[in-house]
Design a protein around this motif. Structure first.
Motif, mmCIF file in Angstrom:
data_model
loop_
_atom_site.group_PDB
_atom_site.id
_atom_site.type_symbol
_atom_site.label_atom_id
_atom_site.label_comp_id
_atom_site.label_asym_id
_atom_site.label_seq_id
_atom_site.Cartn_x
_atom_site.Cartn_y
_atom_site.Cartn_z
ATOM 1 N N ASP A 12 40.595 62.101 71.203
ATOM 2 C CA ASP A 12 40.283 63.742 70.504
ATOM 3 C C ASP A 12 41.812 63.152 70.414
ATOM 4 N N ASN A 13 42.720 63.652 71.493
ATOM 5 C CA ASN A 13 43.733 63.699 71.483
ATOM 6 C C ASN A 13 44.733 62.155 71.501
ATOM 7 N N LYS A 35 35.143 70.431 61.655
ATOM 8 C CA LYS A 35 34.063 69.271 61.337
ATOM 9 C C LYS A 35 33.339 69.343 59.663
ATOM 10 N N TYR A 83 43.932 72.458 66.752
ATOM 11 C CA TYR A 83 44.255 72.431 65.311
ATOM 12 C C TYR A 83 45.148 72.385 64.021
ATOM 13 N N GLU A 102 39.222 55.121 64.915
ATOM 14 C CA GLU A 102 37.196 56.128 65.795
ATOM 15 C C GLU A 102 37.347 54.753 67.023
ATOM 16 N N TYR A 130 35.092 54.349 71.875
ATOM 17 C CA TYR A 130 35.447 56.068 71.247
ATOM 18 C C TYR A 130 37.204 56.181 71.527
#
Length: 514
Positions: free
Chosen positions: A342-343, A263, A205, A332, A339
């Motif tokens: 993430d990408n 995180k 990232y 989120e 959910y």
């Protein structure tokens, strides 16, 4: 004297290099040297050592270079009556016969420092009541290179703290003090800055562009009386001048640097980007860890058109810039409660064919971060609105700060309570009311706004509240909202998350906050 003369004579004679004449020539200088040396008290080479004061495990040495400006000085000397380090008294450790003297927490300046030690010794002669005085010195050079392990200590916050060749600078209002947990000025006003190696787990990232800067007070319970600004320099050798992709990551002070995970870190609003530095707000509870990094990842939302979804490539510059600067965050959860991967940023639903609207609370929070709305970070909020129970602390703080600043119009009371409806979709009309007030746009009268809107948007201008028409007109004139259907204002149309990013980006750019 005779013994010395005989010794010199004997050594030269044994070498076979001495005639009768040369004997006299050598003997005379030898006598002169002896008398000269006898007239001077030989200087004692004092044992002077130092170690970093912030490292209890460090050992004392005579190293000529230091990566810290706060050191403990140790002097080993016999029969000392007093020991002074740069005219300040050291403390004898142990009994009165101890040979160990210490001077703790001595502050060095950047560059070369001379540590002058003066020892007053007890006289070895019973008849002579005077003490012998001996001096020596040690040179320590404080390196300004921002290398891992470097440490800087400041006795008080002051108005500006700079360190490591100005690679970090903390600017604070005058009379800023360190406050303890009781809300009083702390007894220990010190602030320290340490450099550590950045975490190695930032990929895929982020790419670190600076060391990890750790800023601490004497206690984790302390904070500052005023907020300020923190400026950090970063490595420009990557050759990429796209400052929109430069971000600053932050972690609270209670996290250990060796255990820091991605995180645990969050992006904070950054601004004043230059070719080699970036500035972020330093709030009153801003002690902790800071790192400049470049965003090197992307989101699939901007390539949905390749798989039959919406074409949102136009929104990428706005969304990525706001995400990089900590103004906007990925969604989120989808509306159905599942959910978001993430990408994905969450600009559309799971099908990728329908854009998601921005909520009222998300827009206010983005607006507050983007325009650097100051607020007092605290645990307790006043909860002016009655429907804030499920909101995060940060959202509540920005909402209340925006209300106090007059960004949010007056609301009607229901059963003597105020409601904000934070999770409702935001309309174009409400967005203009928030933005025009936040930006401080000059507003015309309601009658003037009505006449202008009627001329350009005759089909639905009257569907906008009369009091809000000046805000709508101001945002149109400043390019914050556009219209696609000729003659239609569409004041009640919901704003998508992508559109909200473009609006906030434009407003930040207009105010010089990018």
């Amino acid at each position: 004297m005779k013994t010395l003369s005989k010794y010199i004579y004997y050594k030269c004679y044994r070498m076979g290099a001495m005639t009768v004449t040369s004997k006299k020539i050598i003997l005379i200088p030898a006598l002169l040297i002896f008398f000269f040396c006898s007239a001077i008290t030989p200087a004692l080479a004092l044992d002077i050592y130092w170690k970093p004061a912030n490292d209890e495990n460090a050992t004392y040495s005579q190293r000529p270079y230091a990566n810290t400006n706060r050191v403990d000085i140790q002097v080993n000397v016999k029969k000392a009556k007093t020991v002074e380090v740069n005219n300040e008294e050291a403390i004898q450790i142990g009994s009165t016969d101890s040979e160990l003297w210490l001077f703790r927490d001595y502050l060095l300046k950047p560059g070369e420092n001379t540590i002058k030690v003066k020892v007053e010794k007890r006289s070895s002669s019973k008849k002579d009541k005077d003490s012998d005085t001996e001096t020596d010195d040690l040179t320590i050079t404080v390196m300004e290179t921002p290398a891992s392990g470097s440490f800087r200590y400041f006795e008080s916050p002051g108005s500006k703290l700079t360190a490591f060749d100005k690679s970090i600078g903390l600017k604070l209002p005058k009379d800023t003090a360190v406050i303890d947990s009781q809300g009083r000025a702390a007894f220990d006003q010190s602030v320290s800055i340490q450099i550590n190696t950045p975490p190695t787990n930032l990929a895929p990232y982020y790419l670190p562009l600076s060391p990890l800067y750790s800023i601490h007070s004497a206690s984790s319970a302390y904070y500052l009386s005023n907020a300020g600004e923190l400026t950090l320099k970063y490595d420009t050798s990557t050759g990429n001048a796209d400052t929109d992709m430069i971000t600053v990551l932050y972690a609270p002070p209670n996290y250990q640097t060796s255990l820091l995970q991605l995180k645990m870190m969050q992006k904070i609003n950054s601004y004043n980007h230059t070719a080699d530095s970036v500035t972020v707000p330093f709030n009153k509870f801003g002690f902790g860890h800071y790192l400049v990094a470049r965003v090197i990842s992307d989101f699939n939302d901007f390539s949905l058109n390749k798989t039959g979804g919406l074409d949102l490539s136009w929104a990428r510059p706005y969304v990525m810039a706001l995400w990089t600067k900590g103004v906007m965050n990925p969604l989120e959860k989808y509306p159905d409660g599942s959910y978001v991967p993430d990408n994905y940023f969450g600009l559309t639903d799971k099908s990728g064919k329908k854009e998601l609207p921005v909520t009222r609370i998300e827009f206010i929070s983005m607006l507050g971060r983007g325009l650097r709305l100051p607020f007092s970070a605290s645990v307790a909020q006043t909860h002016i609105f009655s429907d804030m129970q499920d909101l995060g602390v940060s959202d509540v703080q920005y909402l209340e700060a925006a209300l106090k600043e007059g960004w949010i119009p007056n609301s009607l009371t229901i059963n003597e309570k105020l409601y904000f409806h934070p999770n409702d979709p935001l309309t174009r009309e409400d967005a203009c009311a928030f933005m025009a007030r936040a930006a401080g746009f000059s507003l015309v009268s309601q009658d003037q706004a009505t006449q202008t809107l009627k001329a350009y948007y005759p089909s639905d201008y009257n569907s906008a509240d009369n009091w809000n028409r000046p805000h709508l007109l101001a945002c149109i004139q400043n390019g914050l909202i556009t219209t696609t259907n000729k003659g239609y204002l569409e004041p009640n149309k919901q704003i998508t998350r992508a559109e909200a990013a473009q609006m906030i980006y434009s407003l930040m750019q207009k105010n010089g906050y990018l």
